[in-house]
Design a protein around this motif. Structure first.
Motif, mmCIF file in Angstrom:
data_model
loop_
_atom_site.group_PDB
_atom_site.id
_atom_site.type_symbol
_atom_site.label_atom_id
_atom_site.label_comp_id
_atom_site.label_asym_id
_atom_site.label_seq_id
_atom_site.Cartn_x
_atom_site.Cartn_y
_atom_site.Cartn_z
ATOM 1 N N ARG A 167 -8.239 5.374 6.790
ATOM 2 C CA ARG A 167 -9.437 4.577 6.553
ATOM 3 C C ARG A 167 -9.123 3.483 5.870
ATOM 4 N NH1 ARG A 167 -14.972 7.018 3.891
ATOM 5 N NH2 ARG A 167 -13.887 8.964 4.602
ATOM 6 N N GLY A 168 -8.321 3.258 4.991
ATOM 7 C CA GLY A 168 -7.975 1.740 4.242
ATOM 8 C C GLY A 168 -7.626 0.689 5.096
ATOM 9 N N LEU A 169 -6.739 1.422 6.192
ATOM 10 C CA LEU A 169 -5.962 0.152 6.998
ATOM 11 C C LEU A 169 -7.066 -0.325 7.984
ATOM 12 C CD1 LEU A 169 -2.245 1.289 7.294
ATOM 13 C CD2 LEU A 169 -3.384 -0.283 5.587
ATOM 14 N N CYS B 244 -10.133 -0.409 7.382
ATOM 15 C CA CYS B 244 -11.089 -1.469 6.684
ATOM 16 C C CYS B 244 -10.307 -2.687 6.718
ATOM 17 C CB CYS B 244 -11.176 -0.948 5.148
ATOM 18 S SG CYS B 244 -12.358 0.504 5.131
ATOM 19 N N VAL C 213 0.672 -1.202 0.102
ATOM 20 C CA VAL C 213 -0.014 0.053 -0.187
ATOM 21 C C VAL C 213 0.816 1.388 -0.051
ATOM 22 C CG1 VAL C 213 -1.616 1.346 1.277
ATOM 23 C CG2 VAL C 213 -1.734 -1.224 1.162
ATOM 24 N N PRO D 7 -0.247 8.382 4.264
ATOM 25 C CA PRO D 7 -1.192 9.507 3.596
ATOM 26 C C PRO D 7 -2.597 9.230 4.476
ATOM 27 C CG PRO D 7 -0.097 8.380 1.760
ATOM 28 C CD PRO D 7 0.117 7.668 3.280
ATOM 29 N N PRO E 134 -5.776 9.226 3.894
ATOM 30 C CA PRO E 134 -6.948 8.419 3.235
ATOM 31 C C PRO E 134 -6.734 6.949 3.505
ATOM 32 C CG PRO E 134 -6.556 10.068 1.304
ATOM 33 C CD PRO E 134 -5.545 10.062 2.613
ATOM 34 N N LEU E 135 -5.380 6.688 3.844
ATOM 35 C CA LEU E 135 -5.088 5.270 4.039
ATOM 36 C C LEU E 135 -5.202 4.847 5.428
ATOM 37 C CD1 LEU E 135 -1.855 4.785 2.014
ATOM 38 C CD2 LEU E 135 -4.061 3.810 1.455
#
Lengths: 279, 279, 279, 279
Positions: free
Chosen positions: A231-233, A235, A54, A226, A228-229
């Motif tokens: 939130r990605g992590l 998830c 990522v 960053p 936004p990541l």
């Protein structure tokens, strides 16, 4: 570096349309950012692979330990969380685990899954406001004011509607402190979060402690992720609890599980019964 | 053990409706299958936490190493995989990372994400057919025949439409062999997979080697994982690549990314243009 | 009006948690906003039911005709649209039509599905700026400047990356003009859209005509629809094309349909192949 | 008929990869199965368009009336239905209407959304068993036995866990009877359903009446719809209620709406609290 592409012309245009830096492939060969997959299997942990895929760099062992901790801490918050409830309800409707996971991850949106992302943005903004003239307390005051002007009164990463002290946060912050001592992270963002906590508590007259979103945001800010990541992590992390609950529900059985016990009804507040007028 | 529930009656009925063995919670306290969350953070790896949440037991270090390897190996297979392409397309439509992940995980269904689950079922069936009278070769013949009778000619976990030898499979099988030597697994399912590979190759007259779905199915079978969770864990693994590609697409930009370069059209094979008849 | 609720106390609290004005139910009785379902079946059209359920009032026949037109016009824009491509790809991954529809509708987000919603907001803002002192041209200038200040240069509802003149828009605007003559709508929002089109064209030196998002936004603005429902109704409309393509793909067959023909590869722009360093 | 494709070679291969009979497009021109979109807008109803897009033929007015009725009848069954509850919960998590619709439609799977599809399959199987020697009663006995042998005891389309008589079913069957009188449908499948109802009731000793899934399955069977599209059309129908409830929830507000009132907890049945062992 660009792989030679057989064909050129239109086929090359199609290949460019899907260009990526992440994965290269030929028959019998797969590389991720240059490393052959068979080199990675058995040598890097799943969490190192997550970060490498990522973010693009391999974390140090000390950094990997923090990422492990952040990912472990967010896996589940029980069936009152919409994501977990939806996972369980979905599994009684006839689909497979991937479908239940999809419907559940889908709701990890701005409110249910966005606080960490927002907190990283806030912490980073405040950190950048500190300089020779502005100390961390001043930067926090400025940053909090700017946040509230743009986004309203709720400060992401602090306070919890259920816990007075979120048991995950102090543990995570302890690990950040250890990593700062060993030099794996700078500790600057931990200091920012601590100062925000102090200022929020003083303004409210009672503690508004750092929660899990704030603590993981400290970790990810320290590691340069960053926003936004964040939130990605989260998830990825919550997907674990989603899967566990979906599977448990499948073993429990049930069909078309509604939010309330069978036979219970909702309250109807609308129009009284009326005949549909003839026209 | 059941926590005391304040209220009783209807409220107790509602609590029972959402009963679970996975997580317990009170203000300031969260436990997973009995362990306080602050005990787990910083002490168990993400992969140990995955297994503990989903399967209910903590893996041994040797088992955890195999699970790490299985999860690392499935993260990505490039933008020609529908899951990865959908992740990238989704991110250009205006949603957030969680939405892109949802749409992508949703397609890891029977065909795109189900081969591992199916292979676990096949391996387990064959393993159970071996006994005093039936050796592993006989059990494979019986099991393959039964599989084909029920599901058709494709044997899950073997052969690959792109690779002649899937580079992930031999590496994973090497790790299983190491774990069998140390006693972390029995090696029985590795032997089953090897025998199937032999029989398929003899029947076809060319190698039909184990692929990644088969190799991870060997690992999960050795570890006693229920078959449907093979798909579930693959969803966790592939979610990593889905996230990486969604994020890379976001940094690349683009709006409403279609499958083909801008301006390209599909082939229309339907009715010629015709006026809509007046009625 | 509130239905009597048996139980009271906790059960009443649970009923209130799910309170709604839309549907009431008892065994053998279902009413929608007061009308018994058996009164509605066979007497109202699907489009009247859509409007009644979502907006809460039954449209007049003239209004229903406009809604039918808006919903018919948005059903499909071909496989280059991410929503349609995702529907087709999904169906080859092993799930059911509902799963394919979910993944596809999910991407009708701000960029792929939000232009109509945004255009309604813009039209309504401009309409409210007109008053005794400000004519429609002045209000458009003000409204467009405000929009661009807040959202950037792209004006939603005008121009098309593929069509010079979107064939759906003039037809829809013709129907609005007819409805304005019969008094079913005021025509005020059609005038706003016309004036924006004029101003955009003058500024650019070439026509930037109203597109389907703009034309349906005119209809929905004329009918008083809240802006977010512009997206919601577009989702219903596009779901038709999504279903049609998902089903056609199912009849065509195929497994794991990627964006490009089988065997084509993407372009890799990342790190050259490198061994993973020993640690 | 195939449109001329500029380019040939690789570009033609890419065009073929996405071939379709549904929609053709050039700049400023869109046709659906041959009809220019501007011919259809304002002249066909939304329901006619649905049928035309999905099935490929334009329904007669009498058929369209039945389809309208079927689609009206399935829009909503209240917040105890998982699809509706998920729509409402999703909207409190921060996403948009399209995301809520996606998570909700996704659960209209085999159990929650598949009964209509299954009933069409059953009705069609029974209808094909009738011939010179086998009357409808005999065909029903054979067909029911075959169904139960393959799928277990639950017969799709009959009985309801909440209603003794589903109020939608008799109304829909009345419309089918009218359409049979006018010759719009044959009435053969209505007779099949009636006979199944009789046989189920005799076997149980109490009425097991046709429900909405069965009644819509009668309509769709009469109209020759492929069985999987029964589910597809139900997804379109239920999407209406999903949208209405998601929107109502948005106007009600709320954040991270769980299944039970705020502060209520689930019942924990797992391991007692225990310290995590040191290793």
């Amino acid at each position: 570096m660009t792989r030679d592409t057989v064909g050129g012309g239109d086929r090359q245009a199609a290949a460019e349309w899907w260009h990526t830096d992440i994965i290269d492939m030929e028959p019998n060969r797969i590389t991720f950012r240059g490393y052959p997959v068979e080199d990675l299997i058995g040598r890097v942990s799943f969490v190192e692979m997550i970060w490498f895929m990522v973010v693009g760099v391999m974390p140090t062992p000390g950094q990997a330990k923090l990422i492990e901790a952040a990912l472990v801490s967010g896996v589940d918050h029980g069936p009152q969380a919409p994501s977990i409830a939806i996972a369980r309800m979905s599994m009684t409707c006839g689909g497979s685990l991937n479908n239940a996971m999809a419907s559940a991850v889908n709701v990890l949106d701005d409110i249910h899954g966005g606080a960490g992302e927002q907190a990283i943005g806030l912490f980073r903004d405040i950190e950048q406001r500190t300089n020779e003239r502005v100390d961390i307390a001043g930067a926090c005051r400025e940053g909090l004011a700017a946040w509230r002007h743009a986004h309203g009164p709720i400060v992401p990463g602090f306070g919890h509607r259920f816990h007075q002290i979120d048991p995950r946060a102090p543990r995570l912050m302890g690990l950040v402190a250890e990593a700062a001592e060993t030099g794996d992270v700078s500790g600057r963002f931990a200091a920012v979060a601590k100062e925000i906590e102090t200022q929020l508590g003083e303004a409210k007259g009672r503690p508004i402690p750092l929660n899990i979103d704030g603590a993981t945001a400290v970790i990810f800010s320290e590691l340069g992720l960053p926003a936004p990541l964040g939130r990605g992590l989260f998830c990825l992390s919550r997907s674990v609890g989603i899967l566990a609950h979906a599977w448990e529900q499948q073993t429990q059985g049930g069909r078309n599980k509604g939010p309330l016990p069978k036979g219970w009804l909702w309250q109807y507040d609308g129009q009284s019964t009326r005949p549909y007028p003839s026209r």
